[in-house]
Design a protein around this motif. Structure first.
Motif: not given
Lengths: 223, 248
Positions: B32-36, B209-212
């Protein structure tokens, strides 16, 4: 001498059977023409928003030519002009239907274009993102929504075209106005006859309006 | 691990505006990649490139082992990719002329040629899963925003995607409805769905998220585990952004 005018009910009522003979022609020309015009409108309306210019350009040319010239000139051109080109006469009924078809087709093209362009582009994106092709997205998502929005302007065009057929008395097709002119030539009751003719147009257009309102209400219920 | 998304030196322009700059990014299966990032930073454009809703100008983009060429490239790859990638939009984009049930059945029937019976069963199962099984025969306009977005999630899931893209899925919602949509997304993540999520919900990002990834003016300037990015951002732009959004 005092001027006195009396509406001659007798004359009006007597004129009805003769005038009514024009109704089938008026209906045939308007609805026959509109049916073909609807097909032309969908075709050229969609072509006019096509990405490739060589499809778009001829469609826009057609629309501009038939919106930009009077329908009276169009029907005279078809009836009196075209026979020179094709080497044989065109019967007035065919000429009338063709004129309504080509003329309403141009206006309906614009209705189709406006309807399709009014649908939010998020709808197309949603369709494409689900894996639908562009064609599938258009016909199952965009077109049904666009068509609902097109109903009122289509109805408007229907009424305009019905009234436009009154001009075709000039090519001698036996529609309502033509029948009126013939009748008046023998009876000199212009007021009564045109009054009845007007009522007959009104009966046709009001019926169409009513049907369209019903259709619209059914459409709105499910959106 | 299988890489579902691979971007290498990807560039995208809107006219003269350089909106994505040399993007290198991979997403592993189940991640799960969250893009901010601030609005206008290019984060939505980035995920819209993944299913070809935006074209890019140069670089490499591979989705599910299919190369998606620059400038609208090959239609074949594009349609294959779209069958495998689901998307949820900020404005829901449900089909207003179809019932909730039909919204969900449309793509399986048209694209996968599923039968009416199978597509209907899928629709009912998914509606139950997102908690609105009893609304199947309503039209989208009869539902609340939160319910509509859950239908949109179910609609995307009906194609059994390998990757789900979320483009600010809660930004158009009233505050009291954000939770119900995030709950569905949280469940989905727990079940192992690969997800790319553009969001302003920092709590969700930290938790799920696993990664942000933080994007600034079209560039990835920070990338890491949520705790690292939120508690110990290395780049000063990330620090500035986070102090602005986390302050209140």
């Amino acid at each position: 001498m005092e001027f006195q005018f009396q509406f001659d009910w007798q004359a009006a009522i007597h004129a009805i059977p003769f005038l009514a003979k024009g109704i089938p022609y008026t209906l045939m020309i308007s609805f026959g023409g509109l049916a073909i015009g609807f097909v032309l409108g969908i075709l050229f309306g969609l072509l006019s928003i096509n990405k490739s210019w060589f499809l778009r350009w001829p469609a826009i040319a057609y629309i501009e030519i038939f919106r930009g010239t009077p329908i009276l000139v169009q029907v005279l051109f078809i009836f009196y002009g075209l026979p020179d080109l094709i080497g044989g006469p065109i019967d007035p009924l065919t000429a009338g239907i063709a004129a309504i078809a080509l003329n309403s087709g141009a206006y309906i093209s614009e209705v189709v274009r406006g309807g399709v362009q009014s649908i939010d582009k998020g709808q197309t994106e949603a369709g494409l993102s689900l894996g639908l092709s562009r064609t599938q997205t258009f016909w199952s998502i965009i077109w049904p929504q666009a068509f609902r929005r097109m109903i009122p302007p289509l109805g408007n065009q229907g009424i305009v075209s019905i009234k436009d057929t009154s001009l075709f008395s000039v090519i001698g097709v036996g529609e309502l106005v033509r029948q009126g002119q013939v009748y008046i030539a023998n009876t000199f009751t212009a007021f009564e006859v045109y009054f009845v003719v007007a009522l007959m147009y009104l009966a046709i257009t009001l019926t169409l309006s009513l049907l369209l309102r019903l259709l619209e209400r059914r459409g709105v219920a499910s959106v | 691990m299988t890489q579902i998304v691979k971007m290498k030196g990807m560039n995208k322009y809107f006219g003269k505006l350089h909106v994505l700059k040399d993007i290198d990014l991979t997403v592993e299966q189940g991640e799960v990649v969250v893009i901010i990032g601030a609005s206008g930073s290019g984060k939505s454009t980035l995920i819209r490139c993944v299913n070809g809703l935006e074209e890019y100008e140069s670089g490499v983009l591979e989705v599910d082992n299919q190369k998606l060429a620059p400038k609208g490239g090959n239609q074949q790859a594009l349609s294959e990719i779209r069958k495998e990638v689901g998307m949820v939009f900020q404005q829901f984009n449900l089909f207003p002329h179809l019932t909730v049930r039909k919204n969900i059945m449309l793509a399986p029937m048209k694209v996968k040629k599923a039968s009416q019976v199978v597509a209907n069963a899928t629709a009912e199962r998914l509606l139950d899963r997102v908690g609105i099984g009893n609304q199947a025969d309503k039209y989208p306009s009869q539902l609340s925003g939160g319910q509509q977005q859950r239908v949109a999630i179910a609609r995307a899931l009906a194609m059994e995607p390998r990757l789900m893209l979320f483009d600010e899925p809660t930004s158009a919602l009233d505050p009291e409805m954000i939770g119900e949509v995030l709950d569905v997304m949280r469940e989905l993540a727990k079940e192992g769905m690969t997800m790319m999520v553009v969001t302003h919900e920092m709590g969700f990002a930290r938790e799920v998220a696993d990664r942000v990834i933080y994007i600034h003016e079209g560039q990835i300037v920070e990338e890491g585990r949520p705790d690292d990015v939120f508690d110990n951002p290395q780049n000063e732009r990330t620090q500035a952004f986070l102090s602005r959004v986390l302050a209140h």
